[in-house]
Design a protein around this motif. Structure first.
Motif, PDB file in Angstrom:
ATOM      1  N   TYR A   4       0.835  -1.203   0.000  1.00 48.15           N
ATOM      2  CA  TYR A   4       0.000   0.000   0.000  1.00 48.15           C
ATOM      3  C   TYR A   4       0.874   1.259   0.000  1.00 48.15           C
ATOM      4  O   TYR A   4       0.605   2.214  -0.751  1.00 48.15           O
ATOM      5  N   ILE A   5       1.928   1.243   0.848  1.00 47.04           N
ATOM      6  CA  ILE A   5       2.819   2.406   0.902  1.00 47.04           C
ATOM      7  C   ILE A   5       3.487   2.634  -0.449  1.00 47.04           C
ATOM      8  O   ILE A   5       3.598   3.777  -0.920  1.00 47.04           O
ATOM      9  N   PHE A   6       3.905   1.565  -1.087  1.00 45.61           N
ATOM     10  CA  PHE A   6       4.538   1.690  -2.400  1.00 45.61           C
ATOM     11  C   PHE A   6       3.568   2.279  -3.426  1.00 45.61           C
ATOM     12  O   PHE A   6       3.941   3.134  -4.228  1.00 45.61           O
ATOM     13  N   LYS A   7       2.315   1.827  -3.382  1.00 43.66           N
ATOM     14  CA  LYS A   7       1.307   2.368  -4.307  1.00 43.66           C
ATOM     15  C   LYS A   7       1.075   3.855  -4.053  1.00 43.66           C
ATOM     16  O   LYS A   7       0.931   4.644  -4.997  1.00 43.66           O
ATOM     17  N   ARG A   8       1.017   4.231  -2.779  1.00 44.50           N
ATOM     18  CA  ARG A   8       0.788   5.643  -2.457  1.00 44.50           C
ATOM     19  C   ARG A   8       1.952   6.507  -2.924  1.00 44.50           C
ATOM     20  O   ARG A   8       1.755   7.621  -3.430  1.00 44.50           O
ATOM     21  N   ILE A   9       3.173   6.009  -2.762  1.00 44.51           N
ATOM     22  CA  ILE A   9       4.338   6.773  -3.219  1.00 44.51           C
ATOM     23  C   ILE A   9       4.315   6.918  -4.737  1.00 44.51           C
ATOM     24  O   ILE A   9       4.652   7.984  -5.279  1.00 44.51           O
ATOM     25  N   LEU A  10       3.913   5.864  -5.445  1.00 53.11           N
ATOM     26  CA  LEU A  10       3.771   5.972  -6.899  1.00 53.11           C
ATOM     27  C   LEU A  10       2.696   6.978  -7.278  1.00 53.11           C
ATOM     28  O   LEU A  10       2.819   7.706  -8.272  1.00 53.11           O
ATOM     29  N   PHE A  11       1.639   7.032  -6.468  1.00 50.41           N
ATOM     30  CA  PHE A  11       0.560   7.986  -6.733  1.00 50.41           C
ATOM     31  C   PHE A  11       1.031   9.423  -6.498  1.00 50.41           C
ATOM     32  O   PHE A  11       0.471  10.359  -7.076  1.00 50.41           O
ATOM     33  N   PHE A  12       2.077   9.586  -5.679  1.00 50.68           N
ATOM     34  CA  PHE A  12       2.617  10.926  -5.454  1.00 50.68           C
ATOM     35  C   PHE A  12       3.143  11.543  -6.743  1.00 50.68           C
ATOM     36  O   PHE A  12       3.094  12.766  -6.910  1.00 50.68           O
ATOM     37  N   ILE A  13       3.666  10.698  -7.640  1.00 52.64           N
ATOM     38  CA  ILE A  13       4.331  11.219  -8.837  1.00 52.64           C
ATOM     39  C   ILE A  13       3.385  12.041  -9.710  1.00 52.64           C
ATOM     40  O   ILE A  13       3.677  13.216  -9.997  1.00 52.64           O
ATOM     41  N   PRO A  14       2.220  11.493 -10.163  1.00 52.24           N
ATOM     42  CA  PRO A  14       1.319  12.348 -10.960  1.00 52.24           C
ATOM     43  C   PRO A  14       0.773  13.527 -10.177  1.00 52.24           C
ATOM     44  O   PRO A  14       0.535  14.601 -10.755  1.00 52.24           O
ATOM     45  N   THR A  15       0.585  13.342  -8.858  1.00 53.53           N
ATOM     46  CA  THR A  15       0.092  14.453  -8.044  1.00 53.53           C
ATOM     47  C   THR A  15       1.110  15.583  -8.010  1.00 53.53           C
ATOM     48  O   THR A  15       0.770  16.768  -8.176  1.00 53.53           O
ATOM     49  N   LEU A  16       2.370  15.238  -7.791  1.00 53.80           N
ATOM     50  CA  LEU A  16       3.421  16.255  -7.768  1.00 53.80           C
ATOM     51  C   LEU A  16       3.606  16.917  -9.128  1.00 53.80           C
ATOM     52  O   LEU A  16       3.881  18.117  -9.205  1.00 53.80           O
ATOM     53  N   ILE A  17       3.454  16.147 -10.186  1.00 56.86           N
ATOM     54  CA  ILE A  17       3.554  16.734 -11.536  1.00 56.86           C
ATOM     55  C   ILE A  17       2.445  17.765 -11.737  1.00 56.86           C
ATOM     56  O   ILE A  17       2.686  18.867 -12.252  1.00 56.86           O
ATOM     57  N   ALA A  18       1.224  17.407 -11.314  1.00 54.10           N
ATOM     58  CA  ALA A  18       0.106  18.344 -11.447  1.00 54.10           C
ATOM     59  C   ALA A  18       0.345  19.602 -10.617  1.00 54.10           C
ATOM     60  O   ALA A  18       0.105  20.734 -11.075  1.00 54.10           O
ATOM     61  N   ILE A  19       0.841  19.414  -9.383  1.00 48.01           N
ATOM     62  CA  ILE A  19       1.115  20.570  -8.523  1.00 48.01           C
ATOM     63  C   ILE A  19       2.233  21.424  -9.106  1.00 48.01           C
ATOM     64  O   ILE A  19       2.161  22.662  -9.103  1.00 48.01           O
ATOM     65  N   SER A  20       3.274  20.777  -9.623  1.00 51.57           N
ATOM     66  CA  SER A  20       4.389  21.533 -10.202  1.00 51.57           C
ATOM     67  C   SER A  20       3.944  22.305 -11.442  1.00 51.57           C
ATOM     68  O   SER A  20       4.378  23.445 -11.651  1.00 51.57           O
ATOM     69  N   LEU A  21       3.077  21.693 -12.255  1.00 52.44           N
ATOM     70  CA  LEU A  21       2.555  22.404 -13.430  1.00 52.44           C
ATOM     71  C   LEU A  21       1.764  23.631 -13.021  1.00 52.44           C
ATOM     72  O   LEU A  21       1.940  24.727 -13.573  1.00 52.44           O
ATOM     73  N   LEU A  22       0.882  23.449 -12.032  1.00 55.49           N
ATOM     74  CA  LEU A  22       0.074  24.569 -11.563  1.00 55.49           C
ATOM     75  C   LEU A  22       0.967  25.663 -10.985  1.00 55.49           C
ATOM     76  O   LEU A  22       0.801  26.854 -11.309  1.00 55.49           O
ATOM     77  N   THR A  23       1.922  25.278 -10.158  1.00 57.69           N
ATOM     78  CA  THR A  23       2.823  26.253  -9.544  1.00 57.69           C
ATOM     79  C   THR A  23       3.649  26.982 -10.589  1.00 57.69           C
ATOM     80  O   THR A  23       3.800  28.214 -10.542  1.00 57.69           O
ATOM     81  N   PHE A  24       4.167  26.237 -11.565  1.00 54.99           N
ATOM     82  CA  PHE A  24       5.026  26.845 -12.582  1.00 54.99           C
ATOM     83  C   PHE A  24       4.255  27.846 -13.437  1.00 54.99           C
ATOM     84  O   PHE A  24       4.730  28.964 -13.677  1.00 54.99           O
ATOM     85  N   PHE A  25       3.066  27.470 -13.883  1.00 53.34           N
ATOM     86  CA  PHE A  25       2.327  28.366 -14.771  1.00 53.34           C
ATOM     87  C   PHE A  25       1.754  29.571 -14.030  1.00 53.34           C
ATOM     88  O   PHE A  25       1.537  30.618 -14.631  1.00 53.34           O
ATOM     89  N   ILE A  26       1.527  29.434 -12.722  1.00 50.99           N
ATOM     90  CA  ILE A  26       1.176  30.620 -11.946  1.00 50.99           C
ATOM     91  C   ILE A  26       2.380  31.551 -11.863  1.00 50.99           C
ATOM     92  O   ILE A  26       2.255  32.772 -11.988  1.00 50.99           O
ATOM     93  N   SER A  27       3.565  30.957 -11.664  1.00 52.40           N
ATOM     94  CA  SER A  27       4.768  31.781 -11.511  1.00 52.40           C
ATOM     95  C   SER A  27       5.104  32.555 -12.779  1.00 52.40           C
ATOM     96  O   SER A  27       5.491  33.724 -12.706  1.00 52.40           O
ATOM     97  N   ILE A  28       4.960  31.929 -13.941  1.00 51.74           N
ATOM     98  CA  ILE A  28       5.337  32.635 -15.176  1.00 51.74           C
ATOM     99  C   ILE A  28       4.287  33.662 -15.580  1.00 51.74           C
ATOM    100  O   ILE A  28       4.568  34.554 -16.385  1.00 51.74           O
TER     101      ILE A  28
END
Length: 469
Positions: A4-28
């Motif tokens: 379960y922990i491994f699955k949750r950590i894998l789920f972090f990847i698309p979540t972090l990508i989405a957050i990074s995209l949102l953060t980056f495009f707000i910044s620019i």
């Protein structure tokens, strides 16, 4: 659990990508030009705009250093009027003007030639030596050229070109005629229907977002617009101060609140319980910024008591003995720690009290009592486990605060921690620091939720995250 922990950590990847995209495009898309801000500070020209014309090498060099001369993303979906090299134009107002001209007239090649002819006229104008006879005309012509860089309406451009013709000298006649010819060609070959043709431009991995993400992963968070230091230097300096006081506050809040909550639930209705509940309710109702201000006014010198050092007192000397550094550091943090802790202590205690009261009415508690177990064993061994679940949920929300800090408390007590750093960066529009703090807060929020899920399973064995065969 491990699966379960491994699955949750894998789920972090698309979540972090989405957050990074949102953060980056707000910044620019945030207001203000970071290159211009940094040039203003470095040149000591407060309140003045940095010169970012075609010949401004400093602007172009700093823009290249910050990576702003690269495409924004891996690809862009535009129409056929927009060039795939528009990002190379350093001046943001020039880019906007060219985009509008391309959209209106439809052929980028003609728009680009018109823009180059404006630059050629400007460069030739700079080469003219100013005299008493021509100084006013040269200055007026320069202002008119600046208007061409900003204007994209046909009638306005035509009026500006006529004014330039009246001001310009014979030595610049060739450049003026070339500019007029380019403008007429842009109008005569107008093809606005090209803006309805979609075009996909692929830029590859050499783009701003890719470099920003890769640098963030490797610990390079960019350069502060405010002091031009690497962000990680400012971040790590503030993080150490915030983590120390935040983690101590969380530990104190839980260690004091849990026994208080249990005591209040067991002694429900007694005078002692009413006194504790009333005190905690009053503490929870008082805003920490008001309490912090009152403590500074009445206990930190001035016209009242001088029990504690005032905010902004001289730093502890580096050559002081270790015991003195420790004792003095603890002494200076007593008031901030109290203001940081009392609100969460009161809230956690009330949650604990409610959880125990709900648990002691359950059948398994009655069964434990019927077996003849001691009341302390009933409360601390049986009722306690189910009552901890709401507190574990609270921990998931408290965990990110350990890094984000409290900008109110840190500002009042002049603690250079994460909260004060973020507030100062917000006032100064220091976006690299703001968005780095945002990213770390998002990561800690996900980690807090993961830790909470693990603690749920440890506290209550009935909670399972894997299917049982």
């Amino acid at each position: 659990m491990v699966k379960y922990i491994f699955k949750r950590i894998l789920f972090f990847i698309p979540t972090l990508i989405a957050i990074s995209l949102l953060t980056f495009f707000i910044s620019i898309n945030a207001p203000g030009d970071p290159v211009e801000i940094m040039l203003n500070r470095s040149n000591g020209s407060e309140g003045q705009n940095a010169k970012n014309s075609a010949g401004d090498k400093d602007y172009a060099a700093l823009r290249n250093k910050l990576g702003f001369d690269l495409p924004v993303f891996y690809f862009s979906l535009t129409d056929a009027t927009i060039s795939d090299t528009l990002y190379r134009i350093s001046n943001p107002s020039h880019r906007e003007t060219l985009k509008r001209l391309s959209n209106d007239f439809g052929i980028w090649e003609n728009v680009s030639e018109y823009y180059l002819s404006v630059q050629q006229l400007e460069l030739r104008l700079f080469s003219i030596a100013k005299t008493d006879h021509n100084a006013s005309r040269v200055s007026e012509t320069k202002n008119l050229i600046d208007e061409l860089y900003r204007n994209y309406e046909k009638s306005t451009i035509k009026n500006t070109l006529e004014k330039i013709s009246n001001q310009i000298s014979d030595t610049l006649e060739n450049e003026r005629n070339h500019l007029s010819d380019c403008f007429e060609r842009m109008i005569s070959e107008k093809n606005p229907y090209r803006k309805y043709i979609p075009v996909l431009h692929w830029f590859g991995f050499n783009n701003q977002y890719h470099h920003w993400v890769m640098n963030f992963i490797t610990g390079d968070f960019g350069i502060s617009y405010q002091d031009k230091r690497p962000v990680e230097n400012s971040l790590y300096d503030a993080l150490g101060k915030t983590l120390g006081i935040s983690l101590t506050s969380i530990l104190l809040a839980y260690c004091i609140a849990i026994p208080l909550g249990v005591h209040s639930s067991v002694k429900k209705g007694t005078r002692n319980e009413k006194t504790i509940s009333t005190t905690l309710f009053i503490l929870y109702s008082l805003p920490n910024f008001w309490i912090a201000t009152m403590l500074v006014v009445f206990l930190c010198g001035g016209d009242y008591l001088s029990w504690f050092p005032a905010p902004g007192s001289p730093a502890i000397p580096d050559d002081a003995p270790l015991w003195y550094k420790f004792s003095e550091g603890v002494y200076r943090l007593l008031l901030p720690l109290f203001c940081w802790t009392y609100g969460s202590l009161a809230f956690i205690s009330r949650q604990m009290r409610g959880g125990i009261l709900a648990s002691i009415t359950q059948d398994y508690i009655q069964t434990a009592r019927a077996k003849g177990l001691d009341e302390k064993q009933v409360i601390w061994k049986h009722a306690m486990k189910n009552s901890l679940l709401p507190l574990i949920t609270l921990f998931a929300s408290i965990f990110p605060l350990a890094i984000s800090g409290s900008f109110v408390i840190e500002t009042i007590f002049n603690i250079p921690g994460m909260g004060k750093l973020g507030l100062d960066a917000l006032y100064a529009r220091d976006y690299p620091i703001i968005f780095t703090v945002m990213m770390f807060t998002a990561i800690l929020t996900m980690l807090g939720n993961l830790v909470s899920d693990i603690l749920y399973a440890l506290v209550d064995p009935r909670i399972a995250y894997t299917k049982k065969s």
